[in-house]
Design a protein around this motif. Structure first.
Motif, PDB file in Angstrom:
ATOM      1  N   VAL A   1      41.866  42.163  40.136  1.00  0.00           N
ATOM      2  CA  VAL A   1      41.841  41.817  38.649  1.00  0.00           C
ATOM      3  C   VAL A   1      41.647  40.198  38.975  1.00  0.00           C
ATOM      4  O   VAL A   1      42.695  39.548  39.212  1.00  0.00           O
ATOM      5  CB  VAL A   1      43.042  42.189  38.064  1.00  0.00           C
ATOM      6  N   ASN A   2      40.564  39.619  38.402  1.00  0.00           N
ATOM      7  CA  ASN A   2      40.249  38.197  38.635  1.00  0.00           C
ATOM      8  C   ASN A   2      40.598  37.470  37.297  1.00  0.00           C
ATOM      9  O   ASN A   2      40.087  37.769  36.202  1.00  0.00           O
ATOM     10  CB  ASN A   2      38.889  37.804  39.097  1.00  0.00           C
ATOM     11  N   PHE A   3      41.414  36.493  37.323  1.00  0.00           N
ATOM     12  CA  PHE A   3      41.905  35.657  35.998  1.00  0.00           C
ATOM     13  C   PHE A   3      40.796  34.288  36.086  1.00  0.00           C
ATOM     14  O   PHE A   3      40.959  33.320  36.729  1.00  0.00           O
ATOM     15  CB  PHE A   3      43.239  35.355  36.136  1.00  0.00           C
ATOM     16  N   THR A   4      39.427  34.622  35.544  1.00  0.00           N
ATOM     17  CA  THR A   4      38.574  33.488  35.748  1.00  0.00           C
ATOM     18  C   THR A   4      38.720  32.634  34.359  1.00  0.00           C
ATOM     19  O   THR A   4      37.922  31.553  34.346  1.00  0.00           O
ATOM     20  CB  THR A   4      37.239  34.272  35.868  1.00  0.00           C
TER      21      THR A   4
ATOM     22  N   VAL B   1      47.451  31.600  32.301  1.00  0.00           N
ATOM     23  CA  VAL B   1      46.892  31.022  33.330  1.00  0.00           C
ATOM     24  C   VAL B   1      46.221  29.587  33.314  1.00  0.00           C
ATOM     25  O   VAL B   1      45.672  29.477  32.162  1.00  0.00           O
ATOM     26  CB  VAL B   1      45.419  31.920  33.764  1.00  0.00           C
ATOM     27  N   GLU B   2      46.702  28.907  34.162  1.00  0.00           N
ATOM     28  CA  GLU B   2      46.408  27.361  34.109  1.00  0.00           C
ATOM     29  C   GLU B   2      45.431  26.866  35.134  1.00  0.00           C
ATOM     30  O   GLU B   2      45.190  27.500  36.315  1.00  0.00           O
ATOM     31  CB  GLU B   2      47.581  26.570  33.981  1.00  0.00           C
ATOM     32  N   LYS B   3      44.746  26.063  35.177  1.00  0.00           N
ATOM     33  CA  LYS B   3      43.656  25.419  36.005  1.00  0.00           C
ATOM     34  C   LYS B   3      44.421  24.882  37.048  1.00  0.00           C
ATOM     35  O   LYS B   3      45.413  24.282  36.955  1.00  0.00           O
ATOM     36  CB  LYS B   3      43.052  24.290  35.358  1.00  0.00           C
ATOM     37  N   GLN B   4      44.478  25.273  38.444  1.00  0.00           N
ATOM     38  CA  GLN B   4      44.881  24.813  39.673  1.00  0.00           C
ATOM     39  C   GLN B   4      44.256  23.735  39.978  1.00  0.00           C
ATOM     40  O   GLN B   4      43.269  23.346  40.228  1.00  0.00           O
ATOM     41  CB  GLN B   4      44.699  26.032  40.789  1.00  0.00           C
ATOM     42  N   LEU B   5      45.250  22.612  40.403  1.00  0.00           N
ATOM     43  CA  LEU B   5      44.838  21.299  40.837  1.00  0.00           C
ATOM     44  C   LEU B   5      44.525  21.626  42.519  1.00  0.00           C
ATOM     45  O   LEU B   5      45.134  22.273  43.248  1.00  0.00           O
ATOM     46  CB  LEU B   5      45.788  20.288  40.667  1.00  0.00           C
TER      47      LEU B   5
END
Length: 83
Positions: free
Chosen positions: A44-47, A74-78
């Motif tokens: 399951v991809n959290f895009t 879901v937050e953007k990963q640095l």
């Protein structure tokens, strides 16, 4: 939640309320008006960033009714290069 054998399913939706995944119908024995369950979803991809919702649907005489939910944020990963 009524005691006895209960049918249920889970649904995962993205921030646009689009279905990402839905489990098959499952049965569980409820005692003391409670039960415990583990969900394992593979691939399951959290895009999309934002609030994704997992909703619990309980079987009723007229279909499935939502009876509880929780969210996954879901937050953007640095990356290592972005500091």
């Amino acid at each position: 939640m009524p005691n006895g054998l209960v049918n249920f399913k889970y649904r995962l939706t993205n921030p646009m309320n689009e279905i990402m995944h839905e489990t098959n119908i499952n049965g569980v024995e409820v005692t003391g008006n409670a039960f415990s369950n583990v969900i394992i979803w593979n691939n399951v991809n959290f895009t999309m960033e934002g609030e994704h919702t997992i909703t619990f649907y309980l079987s009723t005489g007229s279909g499935f009714e939502p009876t509880g939910s929780t969210i996954i944020i879901v937050e953007k990963q640095l990356s290592a290069n972005n500091g």
